[in-house]
Design a protein around this motif. Structure first.
Motif, PDB file in Angstrom:
ATOM      1  N   LEU A 127     -48.056   7.076 -32.577  1.00 30.83           N
ATOM      2  CA  LEU A 127     -46.986   7.762 -33.297  1.00 30.83           C
ATOM      3  C   LEU A 127     -45.678   7.774 -32.516  1.00 30.83           C
ATOM      4  N   ARG A 128     -45.775   7.700 -31.196  1.00 27.30           N
ATOM      5  CA  ARG A 128     -44.594   7.880 -30.355  1.00 27.30           C
ATOM      6  C   ARG A 128     -43.982   6.561 -29.889  1.00 27.30           C
ATOM      7  N   ARG A 129     -44.606   5.452 -30.253  1.00 21.27           N
ATOM      8  CA  ARG A 129     -44.139   4.165 -29.741  1.00 21.27           C
ATOM      9  C   ARG A 129     -42.810   3.760 -30.368  1.00 21.27           C
ATOM     10  N   ARG A 130     -41.811   3.588 -29.525  1.00 20.79           N
ATOM     11  CA  ARG A 130     -40.539   3.032 -29.987  1.00 20.79           C
ATOM     12  C   ARG A 130     -40.583   1.508 -29.953  1.00 20.79           C
ATOM     13  N   GLU A 131     -41.465   0.964 -29.127  1.00 20.89           N
ATOM     14  CA  GLU A 131     -41.729  -0.474 -29.086  1.00 20.89           C
ATOM     15  C   GLU A 131     -43.132  -0.663 -29.655  1.00 20.89           C
ATOM     16  N   GLY A 145     -52.903  17.241 -34.850  1.00 17.64           N
ATOM     17  CA  GLY A 145     -51.681  17.718 -35.493  1.00 17.64           C
ATOM     18  C   GLY A 145     -51.535  17.295 -36.938  1.00 17.64           C
ATOM     19  N   GLY A 146     -52.389  16.358 -37.380  1.00 13.29           N
ATOM     20  CA  GLY A 146     -52.449  15.975 -38.785  1.00 13.29           C
ATOM     21  C   GLY A 146     -51.127  15.527 -39.384  1.00 13.29           C
ATOM     22  N   GLN A 147     -50.879  15.979 -40.596  1.00 12.74           N
ATOM     23  CA  GLN A 147     -49.729  15.525 -41.368  1.00 12.74           C
ATOM     24  C   GLN A 147     -48.413  15.860 -40.687  1.00 12.74           C
ATOM     25  N   ALA A 148     -48.354  17.013 -40.025  1.00 12.81           N
ATOM     26  CA  ALA A 148     -47.112  17.404 -39.344  1.00 12.81           C
ATOM     27  C   ALA A 148     -46.792  16.439 -38.216  1.00 12.81           C
ATOM     28  N   ALA A 149     -47.832  16.022 -37.459  1.00 14.12           N
ATOM     29  CA  ALA A 149     -47.620  15.063 -36.370  1.00 14.12           C
ATOM     30  C   ALA A 149     -47.195  13.711 -36.927  1.00 14.12           C
ATOM     31  N   ARG A 152     -43.575  13.390 -37.806  1.00 13.57           N
ATOM     32  CA  ARG A 152     -42.647  13.348 -36.670  1.00 13.57           C
ATOM     33  C   ARG A 152     -42.688  12.004 -35.945  1.00 13.57           C
ATOM     34  N   ARG A 153     -43.361  11.009 -36.495  1.00 16.75           N
ATOM     35  CA  ARG A 153     -43.516   9.733 -35.798  1.00 16.75           C
ATOM     36  C   ARG A 153     -42.170   9.076 -35.552  1.00 16.75           C
ATOM     37  N   GLU A 154     -42.142   8.242 -34.507  1.00 14.47           N
ATOM     38  CA  GLU A 154     -40.962   7.429 -34.248  1.00 14.47           C
ATOM     39  C   GLU A 154     -40.776   6.450 -35.406  1.00 14.47           C
ATOM     40  N   PRO A 155     -39.563   6.206 -35.845  1.00 14.72           N
ATOM     41  CA  PRO A 155     -39.360   5.289 -36.969  1.00 14.72           C
ATOM     42  C   PRO A 155     -39.975   3.904 -36.750  1.00 14.72           C
ATOM     43  N   ALA A 156     -39.883   3.389 -35.519  1.00 13.82           N
ATOM     44  CA  ALA A 156     -40.406   2.046 -35.239  1.00 13.82           C
ATOM     45  C   ALA A 156     -41.924   1.998 -35.238  1.00 13.82           C
ATOM     46  N   ALA A 157     -42.569   3.156 -35.103  1.00  9.98           N
ATOM     47  CA  ALA A 157     -44.024   3.192 -34.953  1.00  9.98           C
ATOM     48  C   ALA A 157     -44.749   2.664 -36.179  1.00  9.98           C
ATOM     49  N   VAL A 158     -44.149   2.779 -37.351  1.00 10.29           N
ATOM     50  CA  VAL A 158     -44.835   2.397 -38.585  1.00 10.29           C
ATOM     51  C   VAL A 158     -45.054   0.895 -38.686  1.00 10.29           C
ATOM     52  N   ALA A 159     -44.454   0.113 -37.787  1.00  7.85           N
ATOM     53  CA  ALA A 159     -44.705  -1.332 -37.769  1.00  7.85           C
ATOM     54  C   ALA A 159     -46.099  -1.660 -37.245  1.00  7.85           C
ATOM     55  N   GLN A 160     -46.800  -0.673 -36.678  1.00  6.63           N
ATOM     56  CA  GLN A 160     -48.124  -0.897 -36.111  1.00  6.63           C
ATOM     57  C   GLN A 160     -49.195  -0.762 -37.194  1.00  6.63           C
ATOM     58  N   PRO A 161     -49.917  -1.838 -37.531  1.00 10.98           N
ATOM     59  CA  PRO A 161     -51.016  -1.713 -38.486  1.00 10.98           C
ATOM     60  C   PRO A 161     -52.161  -0.908 -37.864  1.00 10.98           C
ATOM     61  N   ALA A 184     -52.560  10.811 -44.022  1.00  8.21           N
ATOM     62  CA  ALA A 184     -51.313  11.299 -43.406  1.00  8.21           C
ATOM     63  C   ALA A 184     -50.528  10.146 -42.794  1.00  8.21           C
ATOM     64  N   LEU A 185     -51.237   9.206 -42.172  1.00  8.71           N
ATOM     65  CA  LEU A 185     -50.561   8.044 -41.598  1.00  8.71           C
ATOM     66  C   LEU A 185     -49.944   7.177 -42.699  1.00  8.71           C
ATOM     67  N   GLU A 186     -50.678   6.978 -43.783  1.00  6.64           N
ATOM     68  CA  GLU A 186     -50.139   6.194 -44.903  1.00  6.64           C
ATOM     69  C   GLU A 186     -48.890   6.848 -45.476  1.00  6.64           C
ATOM     70  N   GLN A 187     -48.938   8.157 -45.647  1.00  2.00           N
ATOM     71  CA  GLN A 187     -47.793   8.875 -46.197  1.00  2.00           C
ATOM     72  C   GLN A 187     -46.586   8.795 -45.267  1.00  2.00           C
ATOM     73  N   ALA A 188     -46.854   8.638 -43.958  1.00  2.00           N
ATOM     74  CA  ALA A 188     -45.762   8.515 -42.989  1.00  2.00           C
ATOM     75  C   ALA A 188     -45.232   7.090 -42.904  1.00  2.00           C
ATOM     76  N   GLY A 189     -45.860   6.148 -43.625  1.00  2.00           N
ATOM     77  CA  GLY A 189     -45.349   4.787 -43.673  1.00  2.00           C
ATOM     78  C   GLY A 189     -46.176   3.734 -42.978  1.00  2.00           C
ATOM     79  N   PHE A 190     -47.319   4.125 -42.400  1.00  2.00           N
ATOM     80  CA  PHE A 190     -48.170   3.157 -41.705  1.00  2.00           C
ATOM     81  C   PHE A 190     -48.992   2.347 -42.712  1.00  2.00           C
ATOM     82  N   GLN A 191     -49.278   1.107 -42.363  1.00  2.00           N
ATOM     83  CA  GLN A 191     -50.206   0.272 -43.120  1.00  2.00           C
ATOM     84  C   GLN A 191     -51.600   0.526 -42.559  1.00  2.00           C
ATOM     85  N   VAL A 192     -52.442   1.218 -43.322  1.00  2.00           N
ATOM     86  CA  VAL A 192     -53.759   1.643 -42.839  1.00  2.00           C
ATOM     87  C   VAL A 192     -54.850   0.897 -43.597  1.00  2.00           C
TER      88      VAL A 192
END
Length: 221
Positions: A127-131, A145-149, A152-161, A184-192
């Motif tokens: 969640l915290r990876r900027r790279e 931390g579930g959905q709240a965590a 709060r993810r870094e915007p770039a983090a969602v590039a990680q499948p 929660a990860l999907e809703q935050a933009g991750f490809q799960v």
């Protein structure tokens, strides 16, 4: 100080790394046997790095000292994880990721995997990876931390499948917590890529095969 690790290379001069975090009370040797079952002949050379978690008292186990990525203080998944322990383990994981960069394997060719507690640290780190890393593997685990965590993810983090797998009969981390974390990860933009299996708190042959298929797309795509 870097954590002690078990290492296994599948060929000379590996250009990719799989950093794999074990579960509560285990150690870096726990997932060594998975390597020959998982690796496919046409993959590039990989370095598997299996760190040993620090030894610490675990409240839920009567204060017994064992290898753990963080303390577990109770059964409520919203509050059970020791936040300071998670922070320490994320930093220790990041130090190992930085070491791999120094050995010629950048974040874009490193996959971070974890089982149970190790999976929780994998997700917290991701969640915290900027790279962005090449991918995250979360086995029989949940997102602290579930959905709240996740929000709060870094915007770039969602590039990680994310490969997320869970046992339908898991008595340690019931599947609803894994499924809620995946959502929660999907809703935050991750490809799960979500998978469920008729098993308890463990891994199974079909799971390893499915993970191999998922890794194949990362490593050869």
């Amino acid at each position: 100080m870097l954590l002690d690790c078990v290492e296994h290379e599948t060929g000379p001069a590996p250009a990719w790394t799989v950093l794999w975090l074990h579960g509560l009370g285990a150690d870096g040797h726990d997932f060594e046997p998975i390597v020959p079952e998982l690796v496919r002949p046409h993959w590039p050379a990989l370095r598997f790095v299996f760190p040993h978690a620090p030894v610490r008292p675990v409240t839920i186990n009567g204060g017994m000292r064992m290898r753990a990525w963080y303390d577990i203080t109770g059964m409520d998944f919203a509050t059970r994880a020791d936040a300071a322990g998670i922070e320490d383990s994320v930093r220790q994981g990041e130090a190992l990721i930085a070491r791999e960069a120094g050995r010629g394997v950048p974040a874009s060719r490193l996959l971070l995997a974890g089982f149970s507690q190790g999976g929780a640290i994998t997700l917290a780190t991701g969640l915290r990876r900027r790279e962005p890393l090449a991918g995250l593997v979360a086995l029989s685990t949940y997102l602290p931390g579930g959905q709240a965590a996740a929000a709060r993810r870094e915007p770039a983090a969602v590039a990680q499948p994310v490969f997320f797998a869970h046992g339908e009969g898991d008595p340690v981390i019931p599947i609803q917590y894994g499924q809620a974390s995946a959502q929660a990860l999907e809703q935050a933009g991750f490809q799960v890529s979500w998978h469920r299996y008729p098993m308890a708190h463990q891994v199974c042959a079909q799971e390893i095969a499915d993970l191999g298929d998922w890794l194949d797309r990362r490593l050869t795509g």
